[in-house]
Design a protein around this motif. Structure first.
Motif, short mmCIF file in Angstrom:
data_model
loop_
_atom_site.label_atom_id
_atom_site.label_comp_id
_atom_site.label_asym_id
_atom_site.label_seq_id
_atom_site.Cartn_x
_atom_site.Cartn_y
_atom_site.Cartn_z
N ARG A 103 0.84 -1.20 0.00
CA ARG A 103 0.00 0.00 0.00
C ARG A 103 0.87 1.24 0.00
O ARG A 103 1.87 1.30 0.71
N THR A 121 -4.85 4.77 4.81
CA THR A 121 -5.09 3.51 5.50
C THR A 121 -3.80 2.98 6.08
O THR A 121 -2.89 2.64 5.34
N LEU A 136 1.82 2.44 7.92
CA LEU A 136 2.95 2.35 7.00
C LEU A 136 2.90 3.47 5.95
O LEU A 136 3.86 4.21 5.77
N TYR A 155 -3.24 -11.23 -1.36
CA TYR A 155 -3.55 -10.18 -0.37
C TYR A 155 -4.49 -10.67 0.73
O TYR A 155 -4.16 -10.65 1.92
N TRP A 204 -0.44 -12.28 8.56
CA TRP A 204 -0.87 -11.25 9.53
C TRP A 204 -1.32 -11.89 10.85
O TRP A 204 -0.83 -11.49 11.93
N ASP A 257 7.50 -4.61 4.65
CA ASP A 257 6.41 -5.39 5.26
C ASP A 257 6.20 -6.79 4.70
O ASP A 257 6.79 -7.22 3.71
N HIS A 300 4.04 -8.39 3.14
CA HIS A 300 3.52 -8.77 1.82
C HIS A 300 4.64 -9.28 0.92
O HIS A 300 4.39 -9.98 -0.05
N ARG A 350 -7.76 0.97 12.48
CA ARG A 350 -8.41 0.10 11.49
C ARG A 350 -9.17 -0.95 12.28
O ARG A 350 -8.75 -1.35 13.38
N ARG A 352 -9.95 -4.61 5.24
CA ARG A 352 -9.86 -6.01 4.79
C ARG A 352 -11.21 -6.74 4.92
O ARG A 352 -11.27 -7.89 5.40
C1 G6P Z 1 -0.58 -2.36 8.71
C2 G6P Z 1 0.44 -3.00 7.81
C3 G6P Z 1 0.61 -2.22 6.53
C4 G6P Z 1 -0.73 -2.01 5.88
C5 G6P Z 1 -1.71 -1.36 6.86
C6 G6P Z 1 -3.11 -1.20 6.28
O1 G6P Z 1 -0.13 -1.14 9.17
O2 G6P Z 1 1.68 -3.14 8.49
O3 G6P Z 1 1.46 -2.91 5.64
O4 G6P Z 1 -0.64 -1.22 4.73
O5 G6P Z 1 -1.80 -2.17 8.01
O6 G6P Z 1 -3.61 -2.44 5.85
P1 G6P Z 1 -4.06 -2.66 4.34
O7 G6P Z 1 -4.29 -4.14 4.24
O8 G6P Z 1 -5.32 -1.86 4.22
O9 G6P Z 1 -2.97 -2.15 3.47
#
Ligand code: G6P
Length: 481
Positions: free
Chosen positions: A9, A20, A23, A79, A88, A133, A135, A265, A303
């Protein structure tokens, strides 16, 4: 210095748009300033995506943003599947929530390989790549397979759990072996770094000496780099935001009532259910606080295609309705619950308007909301931060009121303490936290990592030429577990 930063992201440069996750917000000011190219997912997928499927390349301060469309066939498995339903939950020690298929792992590897091919477009002899990260744990190894010998750094924004917990992720050995293609692997806290080192020693049989580990890829360094924020920038933003219409509306709506704020979130790692329960308990234990304080909980949906997340959204809506039904009055709502995102500017203003910041995750890599809440305060009359001891930020912000987010009564009592704390104590705690924030900003984090990456390369010796590195897929069958 040529630098390419990679994350799934990315953030757009607009202060008035919601962002969002920590990061994206954290990286924006440093990419803008450093002149790096920031490569990430466009959020769109294509059936016929190729390594050249860059939807947009646009300027971003002194740098640029390059957004890539990802292959439709693999995006879901990558994802929602492997990254967010296997890695995660494991990284946050929730192995009970792991839901993953063999296809998801394949898709994760495909997207990592796809990104590696796309990055070739930005490779010049001196270019450093800094991957962000969970991903992209295997992206470095995919790049080495393509013959890349440039410096490769990796930073994990989440916690790294105990070895028995990460072992709940299918293919953990293969993935962690692949991570050693990075010259430098950075973690948020010493505990995370130590957990990783223990895995390398115990499960991979590698020696880790003063953070240096040698594998078939050559030498890698593992180290801790606690991420910070743009303290002065955020503080100035909070002052300016006082005149923002949303912030004025919030202040006007309070009628002398005090405000606690939570911004998260909707994620099971954030401890939202326990936090709402703590407010429920607070109003039960101290009915005199009714009408004199409320919680503004901004809960940005996240998510939503994953069952654990949609279930949590439903659970929270139900819980908030119950608590408001129990304690609310015709003209007073105990929990103001908003399921949407706000811009950084508006959030900065909201933080400054709140007498208590409640940041109570069950487990969190760092949690930048905690740092932003502190930076946004008025120095003369600062609010109080109630912070989970399981957030990485608690290592630095140790003059916050630290809580155990599993102890609902304890949290309720601590929130009451925060509400009655005299100004001199609030100032003392706040000044100590500001000193810590200033000692480790996002700018020093960025500079320290880049320095360490340059040094890791100069001390590590050459990376093995590609031909001598066994391609990962060839060893995969043996290492799958
Ligand atoms: C966390 C993760 C990030 C991610 C963010 C938002 O902070 O460490 O890598 O971008 O959550 O989650 P999303 O799935 O919406 O990118």
């Amino acid at each position: 210095m040529d630098l390419v930063v990679v994350s799934n992201r990315v953030a757009r440069a607009k202060a008035n748009e919601p962002m969002t996750g920590g990061l994206a917000a954290a990286l924006l000011p440093v990419v803008e300033k450093s002149g790096a190219i920031w490569v990430g997912s466009s959020g769109r997928v294509r059936d016929n995506a190729t390594k050249d499927s860059f939807a947009e390349i646009e300027s971003l301060g002194a740098g640029a943003l390059a957004l890539l469309d990802l292959p439709a066939a693999h995006y879901g498995g990558y994802y929602e599947g492997f990254a967010n339903s296997a890695l995660w939950p494991a990284l946050h020690s929730r192995t009970d929530l792991i839901r993953v298929s063999q296809d998801d792992y394949q898709s994760y590897r495909e997207v990592n390989a796809f990104m590696a091919r796309a990055l070739m477009r930005f490779r010049k002899p001196g270019t450093m790549f800094w991957i962000q990260d969970y991903h992209f744990l295997a992206l470095g190894a995919e790049m080495r397979d393509l013959g890349v010998r440039n410096p490769l750094g990796f930073f994990l924004h989440t916690p790294w759990p105990a070895r028995r917990v990460i072992a709940g992720v299918p293919h953990h050995r293969e993935l962690i072996e692949a991570m050693l293609a990075y010259d430098l692997i950075g973690f948020q806290t010493d505990d995370d770094c130590e957990n990783f080192a223990t895995y390398l020693r115990t499960d991979l049989g590698l020696e880790v000496d003063a953070g240096i580990v040698t594998s078939r890829f050559g030498t890698s360094r593992i180290a801790t780099f606690p991420i910070g924020i743009d303290v002065d920038g955020f503080s100035a933003q909070a002052q300016r935001a006082a005149s923002h219409p949303d912030v004025s509306r919030l202040r006007k709506s309070l009628h002398g009532e005090r405000l606690a704020i939570g911004v998260d979130r909707v994620d099971y790692s954030k401890g939202l259910v326990n936090r709402i329960s703590a407010f429920d308990r607070l109003f039960e234990m101290q009915p005199s606080l009714k009408r004199s304080v409320s919680l503004l909980q901004i809960a940005t949906p996240s998510r939503g295609g994953i069952e654990a997340y949609s279930n949590l959204q439903d659970e929270l809506s139900k819980q908030v309705t119950e608590v408001n039904g129990r304690h609310g009055e015709v003209d007073w709502t105990p929990i103001r619950y908003l399921s949407k995102g706000f811009s950084q500017t508006v959030l900065a203003g909201f933080y400054r308007a709140a007498q208590v910041g409640v940041v109570t995750p069950l487990h969190d890599g760092m949690n930048l909301v905690a740092k932003e809440y502190v930076a946004a305060q008025n120095p003369i009359d600062p609010g109080v931060l109630v912070l989970s001891k399981f957030a990485g930020a608690a290592n630095e912000l140790d003059t916050a009121l630290l809580v155990n987010p599993h102890d609902i009564d304890g949290m309720a009592r601590t929130i009451a303490t925060a509400l009655s704390m005299p100004a001199p104590e609030r100032r003392m705690r706040w000044e100590a936290m500001m000193a810590k924030l200033r000692a480790g900003t996002i700018h020093s984090w960025f500079a320290d990592f880049i320095d360490a990456l340059e040094n890791a390369r100069s001390t590590a010796g050459p990376v093995l030429p590609s031909a001598t590195v066994r391609p990962l897929r060839a060893v995969g069958a043996r290492l799958y577990n």
